[in-house]
Design a protein around this motif. Structure first.
Motif, PDB file in Angstrom:
ATOM      1  N   ILE A   1      18.812  14.920 -15.526  1.00 30.94           N
ATOM      2  CA  ILE A   1      19.843  14.215 -16.292  1.00 30.94           C
ATOM      3  C   ILE A   1      20.379  13.040 -15.464  1.00 30.94           C
ATOM      4  N   ILE A   2      20.487  11.885 -16.102  1.00 29.33           N
ATOM      5  CA  ILE A   2      21.123  10.746 -15.438  1.00 29.33           C
ATOM      6  C   ILE A   2      22.387  10.387 -16.207  1.00 29.33           C
ATOM      7  N   ILE A   3      23.505  10.326 -15.505  1.00 34.31           N
ATOM      8  CA  ILE A   3      24.750   9.925 -16.145  1.00 34.31           C
ATOM      9  C   ILE A   3      25.126   8.526 -15.655  1.00 34.31           C
ATOM     10  N   LEU A   4      25.367   7.625 -16.580  1.00 30.38           N
ATOM     11  CA  LEU A   4      25.857   6.290 -16.231  1.00 30.38           C
ATOM     12  C   LEU A   4      27.342   6.273 -16.559  1.00 30.38           C
ATOM     13  N   ASP A   5      28.181   6.377 -15.523  1.00 34.20           N
ATOM     14  CA  ASP A   5      29.621   6.447 -15.762  1.00 34.20           C
ATOM     15  C   ASP A   5      30.218   5.049 -15.644  1.00 34.20           C
ATOM     16  N   GLU A   6      30.244   4.312 -16.737  1.00 27.30           N
ATOM     17  CA  GLU A   6      30.701   2.909 -16.738  1.00 27.30           C
ATOM     18  C   GLU A   6      29.915   2.087 -15.726  1.00 27.30           C
ATOM     19  N   ALA A   7      28.644   2.463 -15.532  1.00 31.80           N
ATOM     20  CA  ALA A   7      27.872   1.898 -14.430  1.00 31.80           C
ATOM     21  C   ALA A   7      27.664   0.390 -14.538  1.00 31.80           C
ATOM     22  N   THR A   8      27.820  -0.171 -15.736  1.00 33.15           N
ATOM     23  CA  THR A   8      27.547  -1.607 -15.873  1.00 33.15           C
ATOM     24  C   THR A   8      28.812  -2.429 -16.091  1.00 33.15           C
ATOM     25  N   SER A   9      29.973  -1.777 -16.094  1.00 35.60           N
ATOM     26  CA  SER A   9      31.161  -2.514 -16.535  1.00 35.60           C
ATOM     27  C   SER A   9      31.642  -3.552 -15.518  1.00 35.60           C
ATOM     28  N   MET A  10      31.233  -3.416 -14.261  1.00 38.57           N
ATOM     29  CA  MET A  10      31.668  -4.424 -13.292  1.00 38.57           C
ATOM     30  C   MET A  10      30.580  -5.453 -12.992  1.00 38.57           C
ATOM     31  N   LEU A  11      29.513  -5.447 -13.793  1.00 39.68           N
ATOM     32  CA  LEU A  11      28.381  -6.336 -13.494  1.00 39.68           C
ATOM     33  C   LEU A  11      28.382  -7.576 -14.383  1.00 39.68           C
ATOM     34  N   ASP A  12      27.716  -8.629 -13.884  1.00 41.08           N
ATOM     35  CA  ASP A  12      27.533  -9.801 -14.734  1.00 41.08           C
ATOM     36  C   ASP A  12      26.397  -9.492 -15.737  1.00 41.08           C
ATOM     37  N   PRO A  13      26.244 -10.337 -16.769  1.00 37.99           N
ATOM     38  CA  PRO A  13      25.287 -10.007 -17.825  1.00 37.99           C
ATOM     39  C   PRO A  13      23.874  -9.725 -17.297  1.00 37.99           C
ATOM     40  N   LYS A  14      23.457 -10.497 -16.309  1.00 37.47           N
ATOM     41  CA  LYS A  14      22.115 -10.313 -15.744  1.00 37.47           C
ATOM     42  C   LYS A  14      22.008  -8.940 -15.071  1.00 37.47           C
ATOM     43  N   GLY A  15      22.992  -8.595 -14.249  1.00 39.88           N
ATOM     44  CA  GLY A  15      23.000  -7.309 -13.563  1.00 39.88           C
ATOM     45  C   GLY A  15      23.000  -6.167 -14.556  1.00 39.88           C
TER      46      GLY A  15
ATOM     47  N   LYS B   1      23.237  -3.563  -6.079  1.00 42.78           N
ATOM     48  CA  LYS B   1      23.771  -2.304  -5.539  1.00 42.78           C
ATOM     49  C   LYS B   1      23.610  -1.171  -6.555  1.00 42.78           C
ATOM     50  N   GLN B   2      23.840  -1.488  -7.829  1.00 46.41           N
ATOM     51  CA  GLN B   2      23.681  -0.446  -8.845  1.00 46.41           C
ATOM     52  C   GLN B   2      22.221  -0.037  -8.986  1.00 46.41           C
ATOM     53  N   ARG B   3      21.313  -0.986  -8.772  1.00 52.48           N
ATOM     54  CA  ARG B   3      19.895  -0.623  -8.812  1.00 52.48           C
ATOM     55  C   ARG B   3      19.560   0.297  -7.647  1.00 52.48           C
ATOM     56  N   VAL B   4      20.171   0.046  -6.490  1.00 53.50           N
ATOM     57  CA  VAL B   4      19.964   0.933  -5.340  1.00 53.50           C
ATOM     58  C   VAL B   4      20.520   2.327  -5.660  1.00 53.50           C
ATOM     59  N   ALA B   5      21.693   2.362  -6.298  1.00 54.29           N
ATOM     60  CA  ALA B   5      22.274   3.656  -6.678  1.00 54.29           C
ATOM     61  C   ALA B   5      21.308   4.401  -7.602  1.00 54.29           C
ATOM     62  N   LEU B   6      20.685   3.654  -8.538  1.00 55.61           N
ATOM     63  CA  LEU B   6      19.698   4.267  -9.430  1.00 55.61           C
ATOM     64  C   LEU B   6      18.499   4.800  -8.649  1.00 55.61           C
ATOM     65  N   ALA B   7      18.061   4.021  -7.663  1.00 49.09           N
ATOM     66  CA  ALA B   7      16.932   4.463  -6.834  1.00 49.09           C
ATOM     67  C   ALA B   7      17.286   5.765  -6.127  1.00 49.09           C
ATOM     68  N   GLY B   8      18.526   5.847  -5.640  1.00 51.96           N
ATOM     69  CA  GLY B   8      18.976   7.067  -4.972  1.00 51.96           C
ATOM     70  C   GLY B   8      18.877   8.265  -5.898  1.00 51.96           C
ATOM     71  N   ILE B   9      19.071   8.019  -7.177  1.00 54.20           N
ATOM     72  CA  ILE B   9      19.001   9.098  -8.158  1.00 54.20           C
ATOM     73  C   ILE B   9      17.552   9.418  -8.514  1.00 54.20           C
ATOM     74  N   ILE B  10      16.763   8.360  -8.728  1.00 56.86           N
ATOM     75  CA  ILE B  10      15.346   8.566  -9.063  1.00 56.86           C
ATOM     76  C   ILE B  10      14.669   9.398  -7.976  1.00 56.86           C
TER      77      ILE B  10
ATOM     78  N   VAL C   1      19.986  -3.303 -14.982  1.00 56.80           N
ATOM     79  CA  VAL C   1      20.217  -1.863 -14.827  1.00 56.80           C
ATOM     80  C   VAL C   1      19.788  -1.113 -16.081  1.00 56.80           C
ATOM     81  N   LEU C   2      20.178  -1.629 -17.253  1.00 57.37           N
ATOM     82  CA  LEU C   2      19.850  -0.921 -18.490  1.00 57.37           C
ATOM     83  C   LEU C   2      18.347  -0.902 -18.757  1.00 57.37           C
ATOM     84  N   ASN C   3      17.669  -2.012 -18.420  1.00 52.81           N
ATOM     85  CA  ASN C   3      16.216  -2.036 -18.604  1.00 52.81           C
ATOM     86  C   ASN C   3      15.536  -0.967 -17.762  1.00 52.81           C
ATOM     87  N   ILE C   4      16.006  -0.829 -16.526  1.00 50.63           N
ATOM     88  CA  ILE C   4      15.402   0.171 -15.642  1.00 50.63           C
ATOM     89  C   ILE C   4      15.625   1.575 -16.202  1.00 50.63           C
ATOM     90  N   VAL C   5      16.838   1.832 -16.677  1.00 52.15           N
ATOM     91  CA  VAL C   5      17.115   3.168 -17.206  1.00 52.15           C
ATOM     92  C   VAL C   5      16.249   3.439 -18.437  1.00 52.15           C
TER      93      VAL C   5
END
Lengths: 287, 277, 264
Positions: free
Chosen positions: B159-173, B144-153, B177-181
């Motif tokens: 400017i892209i702001i990640l507002d705690e964007a990874t704090s609810m994800l498991d390590p893989k997620g 879902k967060q990758r989809v949110a990123l796509a919506g932004i791309i 997300v960070l690799n894509i950014v």
């Protein structure tokens, strides 16, 4: 008190064309007074398994033995309640279960469902509030006025108030900041060591597995694919990497050291073990 | 050029409450990655909301790409900023993946054909092309967060702001997300501002700002910040693994020439020590 | 649980699946209207043949249709019994007080039964072969002329689409909260009505609280992505009228003609 699974299968949507297996032939034992970690990816069957631990779900086939009670597909839904007092489950984002006007009343909700008088329940609530590290001044405050981390603590207190023998924690630190995470993991360890609670921890954090667990079960697609002590599990690091589960940071670091040419006889799991390993390596050569 | 300039920004939610942000000043060059770190309740999220006009500063000003944020400029400024929020579910607007990516484009009245092209491209950029017609209920948090990123791309913001964007994800997620950014920043030179309490994530930044009690406590490169152990502790944070390990090695008598960020750096430094002995 | 409400859509690759939702909705309503024109064996036979024909064409398993009928079973039964025992005319076979079993009663109850079944089957067919989102798009397109009256059709459409989007999320959340409260000793299926209603309070309050905070987050996310509720938006999804749709309209005209010919 122990929990034993014998050949447990669980199917969702039983008897419909959409039936899917949630658990396949799971056999395992969670011994009395243990600290167990359950790991696996999202959708691996962890939460299905969790719900069998206090008979929120009953196996489609096979049996689950909780203390002396045996739960099978045929077990009547009545009289399961007493089990829920023995096995307390803190679900993911447990703050979403809070509903009472005050923190105290919310924590007292569980005991009252099990027949405690209001006075007794509130007394337990007061005790549990301090157990989870919150100040007594919050007792009469609305839970919805607290911060996310504090709400999570109240929810945990609400489960502890049942005075369970086994505490099941489904990713209890998800979304918390580092300080609250640390404090919460310390709390669980204390409950385990000082009060003799069995802890069953569902987690994605391999560091937590390494730091706290005595035994680990790994699920994948509803099946138990591996179990053992953290040392046994992580010694088979290739398996962990192949299944995308990752390693504790100390273990991963030590593996890289090994590649560089350092001698790493046993893989460290915790950071302190890694520090020992490195100091030993660097001082031994000195002699 | 400065991408973000924040000048003496203060904010309070209402006249009776205390200041949540006090006299915060910083600037970010275009194409930089900057991390704002602090524990929950340090004022990080309030700061983010001040940057795109969801909240209006009590005093001070925000300048985005040379334009001062005002009531009149707010919609233009929002076009230049894409935000990924913390909760994957609560920002997924569309009934399917492609509808969600299209949402921002629809708002900006992008023509139909152009919109379909951008949605397709953005989804393949985040590796979600095969999921275009899926419903959010069947996606993991990381997806879902990758989809949110796509919506932004798709909106092509500066400017892209990640507002705690990874704090609810498991390590893989999280790492997905960070690799894509990271990949996006390399390719498109967007400015990235990540607001986080995870210093492993902050280690990816060019600059780190430490926020505590609504005030900016320190600014510096990850190496500079991570060498100030007392500061990190006061801010309610914990060091990433490698700097922490270096600290603990120091405590047990192994002197390392500097603070290291990556495993490789630390291991080769240790190997040097090993060879010398 | 969500399967009951939304999972009724069965994806497929037939003519009926590919039809434009606008024509499907219009045709369903039209068919339901003209059912009432049928008044003899021939006209009912025609309508039944048509209904069975499209069901066959849709390729959807019959058991899904039975599931659509099941919840309405009692309504159908009671209506049919009313018709059966309260209608008089023709030969009377049996009588007791106000109740009678007459020739007309039997005929009209059979007709009522058939009408009911056809209405249910056709509307079930619509929801089985059309994704909820497409139904929403279709309704919106059909309501579009009302924009001239300054009715907020765009906002309405967005609301419907958001509602569809969040129903599964709310279902999951309800289940999660119920599980958490069961784990704290709540028994949902136990006791009298009052007790059961009371047991729902610990579920409903968190659900409301979470939904409000979710709505707040969602509003912020939407605003950040440039939604302001006022300016015109372009559409990602554009409905397309195909030849199948024109064909379907022609079929309906032919059906109407045949129906008028068949009735007396």
């Amino acid at each position: 008190m122990a929990i034993t699974f014998k050949n447990v299968d669980y199917f969702y949507n039983m008897g419909t064309p959409m039936a899917t297996a949630g658990l396949k032939d799971i056999s395992l034992t969670i011994p009395d007074n243990s600290y167990t970690a359950i790991i696996g990816h999202t959708g691996s069957g962890k939460s299905t398994l969790l719900q069998h631990l206090n008979a929120l779900l009953k196996p489609s086939s096979g049996e689950v033995q909780i203390d002396s009670r045996v739960i099978t597909a045929e077990t009547n839904n009545k009289n399961l309640k007493s089990l829920r007092k023995k096995v307390g489950i803190v679900f993911q984002f447990a703050e979403h279960q809070l509903f009472e006007e005050t923190v105290g009343k919310d924590i007292a909700f569980g005991p009252m469902n099990f027949g405690a008088s209001q006075a007794e329940a509130l007394e337990i609530a007061r005790e549990m509030l301090t157990t989870v590290g919150l100040d007594e001044k919050y007792f009469d405050v609305s839970p919805f006025d607290l911060s996310g981390g504090q709400m999570r603590r109240v929810a945990i207190a609400g489960v502890l108030a049942l005075k369970p023998d086994i505490l099941v924690l489904d990713e209890p630190t998800a979304g918390l900041d580092p300080k609250s995470r640390q404090a919460m993991m310390d709390l669980f360890l204390e409950l385990h060591e000082k009060r003799g609670l069995s802890i069953i921890l569902v987690t994605h954090q391999m560091d937590d597995v390494a730091d706290f667990a005595e035994h680990v079960f790994i699920l994948e697609q509803g099946q138990l694919i591996k179990s053992g002590t953290p040392q046994e599990i992580f010694n088979d690091y290739q398996f962990m990497l192949d299944h995308g589960l990752g390693l504790p940071k100390a273990t991963q670091f030590a593996l890289q050291m090994r590649q560089q040419g350092f001698k790493v006889p046993t893989l460290p799991l915790k950071e302190s073990e890694l520090v020992d390993l490195i100091t030993k390596q660097l001082t031994e050569t000195e002699q | 050029m400065k991408s973000i300039e924040v000048k003496q920004l203060s904010y309070r939610y209402s006249a009776e409450t205390e200041l949540v942000l006090q006299d915060v000043t910083f600037s970010v060059d275009a194409g930089q990655w900057i991390a704002i770190v602090g524990h929950n309740g340090s004022g990080k999220s309030t700061l983010t909301k001040n940057l795109n006009g969801l909240l209006a500063p009590t005093s001070g000003e925000v300048v985005i790409n040379g334009t001062t944020l005002t009531e009149d400029s707010v919609w233009d400024i929002r076009k230049q900023i894409g935000i990924v929020f913390q909760n994957p579910d609560n920002q997924f607007v569309g009934a399917t993946v492609e509808d969600d990516v299209a949402f921002g484009l629809e708002n900006r009245q992008i023509p139909h054909d152009e919109m379909h092209r951008r949605v397709k491209k953005a989804l393949s950029d985040v590796g979600m092309a095969d999921f275009a017609t899926r419903e959010p209920a069947h996606l993991s948090g990381g997806q879902k967060q990758r989809v949110a990123l796509a919506g932004i791309i798709a909106m092509q913001p500066a400017i892209i702001i990640l507002d705690e964007a990874t704090s609810m994800l498991d390590p893989k997620g999280r790492s997905d997300v960070l690799n894509i950014v990271q990949e996006l920043q390399d390719r498109l030179h967007v400015t990235v501002l990540s607001v986080t309490h995870d210093l492993e994530e902050a280690a990816l930044a060019d600059q780190i700002l430490v926020l505590d009690g609504g005030r900016l406590q320190a600014t510096g490169t990850p190496k500079e910040i991570f060498s100030q152990v007392a500061l990190i502790q006061r801010a309610g944070l914990t060091l990433p693994f490698v700097p922490q390990l270096s600290e603990d090695l120091k405590d047990s008598g192994i002197t390392l020439p500097e603070t290291y960020l990556s495993e490789e750096e630390l291991i080769s430094a240790l190997w040097q020590l090993h060879l010398k002995m | 649980m969500d399967k009951l409400i939304l999972g009724r859509f069965v994806p497929g690759d037939t003519w009926i699946h590919h039809m434009d939702p606008r024509s499907k909705i219009l045709i369903s309503f039209y068919f339901i209207a003209i059912i009432f024109l049928a008044n003899n064996v021939a006209s009912y036979a025609l309508m039944i043949a048509f209904t069975l024909g499209v069901i066959f064409l849709s390729g959807v398993d019959q058991k899904f249709f039975f599931r659509g009928v099941r919840p309405l079973f009692f309504l159908i039964l009671i209506t049919v019994l009313f018709q059966l025992f309260l209608t008089r005319g023709g030969h009377v076979y049996w009588q007791f007080g106000p109740f009678a079993l007459s020739q007309y009663g039997i005929i009209s109850s059979v007709y009522v039964f058939l009408r009911f079944m056809m209405i249910i089957l056709m509307s079930t067919l619509l929801t089985l072969t059309t994704a909820p989102l497409m139904i929403a798009d279709g309704i919106e397109a059909l309501l579009n002329p009302l924009k001239k009256l300054h009715l907020p059709i765009d906002q309405l459409a967005l609301m419907i689409s958001l509602a569809l989007r969040f129903v599964p999320t709310l279902m999951d959340e309800t289940m999660a909260i119920m599980n958490a409260q069961r784990a704290r000793g709540v028994d949902f299926g136990d006791g009298g009505l009052m007790k059961r209603v009371k047991a729902m309070v610990p579920v409903l309050i968190p659900l409301f609280v979470n939904t409000f905070s979710r709505a707040g987050d969602l509003a912020i996310a939407m605003e950040s992505r440039g939604y302001n509720g006022e300016t015109e938006r372009t559409r990602y999804r554009v409905l397309q009228w195909h030849r199948v749709d024109t064909g379907a309209i022609i079929v309906m005209i032919v059906l109407t003609a045949a129906l008028i010919f068949a009735r007396n």
